[in-house]
Design a protein around this motif. Structure first.
Motif, PDB file in Angstrom:
ATOM      1  N   PHE A   9       0.818  -1.210   0.000  1.00 15.14           N
ATOM      2  CA  PHE A   9       0.000   0.000   0.000  1.00 15.14           C
ATOM      3  C   PHE A   9       0.853   1.262   0.000  1.00 15.14           C
ATOM      4  CE2 PHE A   9      -3.324  -2.943   1.615  1.00 15.14           C
ATOM      5  CZ  PHE A   9      -4.203  -2.768   0.557  1.00 15.14           C
ATOM      6  N   LYS A  12       1.900   1.705  -3.570  1.00 11.34           N
ATOM      7  CA  LYS A  12       0.747   2.120  -4.379  1.00 11.34           C
ATOM      8  C   LYS A  12       0.397   3.592  -4.122  1.00 11.34           C
ATOM      9  CE  LYS A  12      -3.823   0.618  -5.767  1.00 11.34           C
ATOM     10  NZ  LYS A  12      -4.718  -0.495  -5.888  1.00 11.34           N
ATOM     11  N   LEU A  95      -9.307  -1.517   0.625  1.00 12.57           N
ATOM     12  CA  LEU A  95      -8.088  -0.723   0.508  1.00 12.57           C
ATOM     13  C   LEU A  95      -7.432  -0.882  -0.864  1.00 12.57           C
ATOM     14  CD1 LEU A  95      -6.588  -1.235   4.071  1.00 12.57           C
ATOM     15  CD2 LEU A  95      -7.567   0.882   3.129  1.00 12.57           C
ATOM     16  N   LYS A  96      -7.581  -2.037  -1.482  1.00 13.68           N
ATOM     17  CA  LYS A  96      -7.031  -2.218  -2.825  1.00 13.68           C
ATOM     18  C   LYS A  96      -7.759  -1.341  -3.833  1.00 13.68           C
ATOM     19  CE  LYS A  96      -4.812  -6.668  -2.486  1.00 13.68           C
ATOM     20  NZ  LYS A  96      -4.712  -8.037  -2.968  1.00 13.68           N
ATOM     21  N   PRO A  99      -7.048   2.931  -1.636  1.00 11.75           N
ATOM     22  CA  PRO A  99      -6.024   2.786  -0.599  1.00 11.75           C
ATOM     23  C   PRO A  99      -5.998   3.913   0.430  1.00 11.75           C
ATOM     24  CG  PRO A  99      -5.019   3.118  -2.757  1.00 11.75           C
ATOM     25  CD  PRO A  99      -6.478   3.003  -2.964  1.00 11.75           C
TER      26      PRO A  99
END
Length: 120
Positions: A9, A12, A95-96, A99
């Motif tokens: 995360f 990302k 969250l994917k 995020p």
């Protein structure tokens, strides 16, 4: 949340932040400049519409940048992935998709319902 997920995360979010910062060359002060003396009403309307749209995009980008920076700070503080409302874990699946989410699905739905009821 395990270290592997936190690392994922962080990468990302950092990539999203870099994309926004490199692609964002807007200056809200420039957008607030008065109309150039455009005599034609259609030209004035077009100019105003374009300026308002650009202002909206800049404001949105600035908001998303702040959300990403907050999520990165939460990672550093050990608070990432915890709902701000109920203190439960936010699902990895959520969250994917987003995020920088601050709320679990349940709490976000409740907040949206409350906002609809109050009109805020």
């Amino acid at each position: 949340m395990n270290k592997k997920n936190l690392k994922y995360f962080k990468r990302k979010l950092t990539a999203q932040l870099e994309d926004l910062l490199t692609g964002s060359d807007c200056n809200l002060d420039d957008l607030k400049a008065p109309d150039e003396h455009l005599a034609d009403p259609v030209d004035r309307a077009t100019y105003t519409t374009e300026r308002n749209f650009s202002h909206h995009l800049c404001s949105r980008n600035n908001r998303v940048i702040r959300e990403i920076e907050q999520a990165l700070q939460d990672i550093e503080n050990g608070d990432y992935g915890i709902c701000d409302r109920c203190n439960e874990d936010i699902s990895i699946k959520r969250l994917k998709v987003r995020p920088m989410a601050r709320y679990c699905i349940s709490c976000k739905s409740q907040l949206e319902n409350e906002q609809m009821l109050t009109g805020s």
